[in-house]
Design an enzyme around this catalytic site. Structure first.
Site, mmCIF file in Angstrom:
data_model
loop_
_atom_site.group_PDB
_atom_site.id
_atom_site.type_symbol
_atom_site.label_atom_id
_atom_site.label_comp_id
_atom_site.label_asym_id
_atom_site.label_seq_id
_atom_site.Cartn_x
_atom_site.Cartn_y
_atom_site.Cartn_z
ATOM 1 N N LYS A 22 47.055 33.136 17.489
ATOM 2 C CA LYS A 22 47.259 31.935 16.673
ATOM 3 C C LYS A 22 46.373 31.982 15.429
ATOM 4 C CE LYS A 22 44.901 28.034 17.673
ATOM 5 N NZ LYS A 22 44.183 27.449 16.526
ATOM 6 N N ASN A 23 45.076 32.248 15.625
ATOM 7 C CA ASN A 23 44.156 32.171 14.490
ATOM 8 C C ASN A 23 44.406 33.268 13.463
ATOM 9 O OD1 ASN A 23 43.046 29.907 15.537
ATOM 10 N ND2 ASN A 23 41.140 30.854 16.245
ATOM 11 N N CYS A 118 36.781 16.791 13.004
ATOM 12 C CA CYS A 118 37.668 16.860 14.149
ATOM 13 C C CYS A 118 36.804 16.668 15.374
ATOM 14 C CB CYS A 118 38.451 18.160 14.188
ATOM 15 S SG CYS A 118 37.485 19.554 14.693
ATOM 16 N N ARG A 123 32.717 19.956 10.486
ATOM 17 C CA ARG A 123 33.441 21.080 9.884
ATOM 18 C C ARG A 123 33.678 20.935 8.372
ATOM 19 N NH1 ARG A 123 38.017 22.820 14.155
ATOM 20 N NH2 ARG A 123 37.609 24.879 13.310
ATOM 21 N N ASP A 308 35.384 29.635 21.253
ATOM 22 C CA ASP A 308 36.709 29.224 21.737
ATOM 23 C C ASP A 308 36.938 29.582 23.210
ATOM 24 O OD1 ASP A 308 37.268 28.177 19.280
ATOM 25 O OD2 ASP A 308 38.671 29.739 18.658
ATOM 26 N N ARG A 400 49.328 23.412 20.836
ATOM 27 C CA ARG A 400 48.883 23.977 19.554
ATOM 28 C C ARG A 400 48.468 25.437 19.727
ATOM 29 N NH1 ARG A 400 43.990 21.422 17.549
ATOM 30 N NH2 ARG A 400 44.290 23.192 16.180
HETATM 31 C C1 UD1 Z 1 37.810 29.491 13.131
HETATM 32 C C2 UD1 Z 1 38.838 29.369 14.232
HETATM 33 C C3 UD1 Z 1 38.322 28.485 15.368
HETATM 34 C C4 UD1 Z 1 36.978 29.022 15.858
HETATM 35 C C5 UD1 Z 1 35.996 29.185 14.695
HETATM 36 C C6 UD1 Z 1 34.689 29.832 15.112
HETATM 37 C C7 UD1 Z 1 40.921 29.524 12.967
HETATM 38 C C8 UD1 Z 1 42.141 28.868 12.514
HETATM 39 N N1 UD1 Z 1 40.053 28.773 13.670
HETATM 40 O O1 UD1 Z 1 37.618 28.176 12.609
HETATM 41 O O2 UD1 Z 1 39.267 28.511 16.431
HETATM 42 O O3 UD1 Z 1 36.425 28.108 16.790
HETATM 43 O O4 UD1 Z 1 36.602 30.012 13.680
HETATM 44 O O5 UD1 Z 1 34.920 31.055 15.700
HETATM 45 O O6 UD1 Z 1 40.718 30.713 12.755
HETATM 46 N N2 UD1 Z 1 31.066 25.666 8.377
HETATM 47 C C9 UD1 Z 1 30.369 25.038 7.379
HETATM 48 N N3 UD1 Z 1 30.876 25.080 6.113
HETATM 49 C C10 UD1 Z 1 32.038 25.728 5.813
HETATM 50 C C11 UD1 Z 1 32.742 26.377 6.844
HETATM 51 C C12 UD1 Z 1 32.230 26.335 8.125
HETATM 52 O O7 UD1 Z 1 29.318 24.447 7.617
HETATM 53 O O8 UD1 Z 1 32.436 25.737 4.641
HETATM 54 C C13 UD1 Z 1 30.556 25.602 9.770
HETATM 55 C C14 UD1 Z 1 31.519 24.856 10.702
HETATM 56 O O9 UD1 Z 1 31.345 23.470 10.627
HETATM 57 C C15 UD1 Z 1 31.149 25.429 12.049
HETATM 58 C C16 UD1 Z 1 30.791 26.882 11.714
HETATM 59 O O10 UD1 Z 1 30.513 26.915 10.312
HETATM 60 O O11 UD1 Z 1 30.034 24.781 12.574
HETATM 61 C C17 UD1 Z 1 31.878 27.873 12.030
HETATM 62 O O12 UD1 Z 1 33.047 27.536 11.322
HETATM 63 P P1 UD1 Z 1 34.107 28.616 10.841
HETATM 64 O O13 UD1 Z 1 33.687 29.996 11.262
HETATM 65 O O14 UD1 Z 1 34.407 28.376 9.413
HETATM 66 O O15 UD1 Z 1 35.365 28.197 11.710
HETATM 67 P P2 UD1 Z 1 36.852 27.972 11.233
HETATM 68 O O16 UD1 Z 1 37.244 29.059 10.290
HETATM 69 O O17 UD1 Z 1 37.054 26.570 10.831
#
Ligand code: UD1
Length: 421
Positions: A22-23, A118, A123, A308, A400
């Site tokens: 999915k991701n 969420c 996030r 996850d 999802r």
């Molecule tokens: C992706 C995955 C999700 C998984 C996560 C961590 C997808 C669609 N989703 O989510 O299933 O749980 O990676 O492996 O691929 N953060 C910030 N600022 C930012 C971006 C992130 O502070 O601009 C923080 C987030 O709040 C979180 C951490 O970084 O605490 C990790 O987030 P991130 O690696 O970006 O996860 P996603 O890409 O949203």
């Protein structure tokens, strides 16, 4: 709203096919926005999140056709006629923000609603924004939307991410493929989904090196071409179903799995007394008799233990022999499954980002509430080994991320059915 009813019963045995990730698919789909030529994805998972991304891309003017019962997505972004990703779609799924980088690169402008928080955490998107601004984008927040434009076109830059965010790495990597000059992304995420995206972009003629390491180098090109790309196996679905025989006993072969996708997770299963072996078709997982041993887990970016799989691992630890400590280091509020598992008789204490699980002999069925995607499936795993009946409510989260979960687990011998309430 559907519910899932599970009646705990004995061992699970057989084979289970693992779908495309999915991701990975959710970042490969927006890659279509980078080219006028068609991009086709094979091995796509059939999930509601994929339908949401289809809806979003279509709203931007892309054409997305679903073939072979949803396993093939044929996309074309020849005529993009909208650069606004609307809140009504983005709020349903945070990964919608992955259209930002590609739209900026292709159209020179993008307006993308901030997804909002969420259940598992706030996030923010600051790392995405900082990276794209380093490439020359001007970004302003107006009425809940990020308004991004890049008057002189994107230009390569050296970007040091404060944290190896998966989404920020993906957005920046996609944008940089069409930037002028070289981009170096330091402290990049190393997840298999990043490698899959880079592989797809390379088959579209992007120049990318170093994916899978924390330093990715991208040499911008003038245009990207069409391609066909198979989506990598879903390591989270894989890990989830590996836990089914670990929790219930029995022997299950997960078709399409490999240890390279779930290395740190396999180390924990091994320490817990679960047997995992690589076969010609995937991974075979077995637990024969006896309780599993408690193990401690700390979630980390890849190659560490994936956040996850934390909820599902907690379900295993609920009936382990001894006490395990699970530390959540990625999201600040990702223990909502703990009180639901406690309704089933689990003994868990949560303090901030740490959950201490004192294993009990057996869980008992109860009505429980699914709070997010991975929490939902952890309740199903726990319920399959519990005494009596469990009703998991609000399972729309499950759809999802898991295709045909009742059928897949039912084929292994689980008593599981979906009811409309
Ligand atoms: C992706 C995955 C999700 C998984 C996560 C961590 C997808 C669609 N989703 O989510 O299933 O749980 O990676 O492996 O691929 N953060 C910030 N600022 C930012 C971006 C992130 O502070 O601009 C923080 C987030 O709040 C979180 C951490 O970084 O605490 C990790 O987030 P991130 O690696 O970006 O996860 P996603 O890409 O949203």
């Amino acid at each position: 709203m559907d519910s899932i009813i599970v009646r705990g019963n004995g061992e699970l045995n057989g084979q289970i096919p693992i779908a495309g990730a999915k991701n990975a698919c959710l970042t490969l789909m927006p890659a279509t926005l980078l080219s006028e030529e068609p991009l086709t994805l094979t091995n796509a998972p059939r999930l509601s999140d994929i339908r949401t991304m289809t809806e979003l891309l279509s709203s931007l003017g892309a054409e997305v056709s679903t073939l072979q019962d949803g396993k093939v997505l044929a996309m074309s972004s020849h005529n993009l006629d909208n650069h606004v990703a609307d809140y009504d779609i983005v709020r349903k799924m945070r990964a919608s923000n992955l259209v930002l980088g590609p739209m900026l690169a292709r159209l020179g402008q993008a307006v993308v609603s901030l997804p909002g928080g969420c259940a598992i955490g706030t996030r923010p998107m600051d790392l995405h924004e900082k990276g794209l601004m380093a490439l020359g984008a001007e970004i302003e927040l107006k009425e809940g939307y990020l308004h991004a434009k890049v008057p002189g076109g994107l230009k390569g830059a050296v970007i040091d991410l404060d944290f190896p965010s998966v989404g920020a790495t993906e957005n920046i990597m996609m944008a940089a493929t069409l930037a002028k000059g070289t981009t170096v992304l330091n402290n990049a995420a190393r997840e298999p989904e990043i490698v899959d995206l880079a592989t797809c972009l390379r088959s579209m003629d992007a120049q990318i090196d170093g994916d899978g390491t924390s330093r990715i180098e991208i040499q911008g090109v003038d245009r990207l071409h069409g391609a066909t790309h198979p989506v990598v196996t879903d390591r989270i679905e894989l890990g989830t179903y590996m836990l089914a025989p670990a929790i219930c006993g029995g022997e299950v072969e997960c078709l399409g799995g490999s240890i390279s996708l779930v290395g740190s997770f396999c180390e924990k299963l091994d320490a817990a007394g679960i047997h995992v072996e690589e076969t010609a078709n995937g991974l075979k997982v077995a637990r024969r008799g006896g309780r599993v041993k408690a193990v401690d887990v700390v979630t980390e970016p890849f190659p560490g233990f994936p956040t996850d799989l934390q909820a599902q691992m907690m379900a295993l630890m609920c009936t382990a022999e001894g006490t395990s400590v699970l530390e959540e280091k990625i999201f600040e509020n990702r223990f909502m499954h703990a009180p639901e598992l406690m309704r089933m008789g689990a003994n868990i204490e949560v303090h901030g980002g740490t959950a201490t699980v004192h294993g009990v002999e057996r869980l008992k069925g109860a009505p429980v509430m699914a709070t997010d995607l991975r929490a939902s499936v952890s309740l199903i795993l726990a319920a399959m080994a519990a005494e009596g009946e469990t009703i998991v409510n609000r399972v729309y989260h499950l759809d999802r991320g898991y295709e045909r979960v009742e059928e897949k687990l039912g084929n292994l011998g689980a008593h599981i059915e979906r009811v409309q309430s």
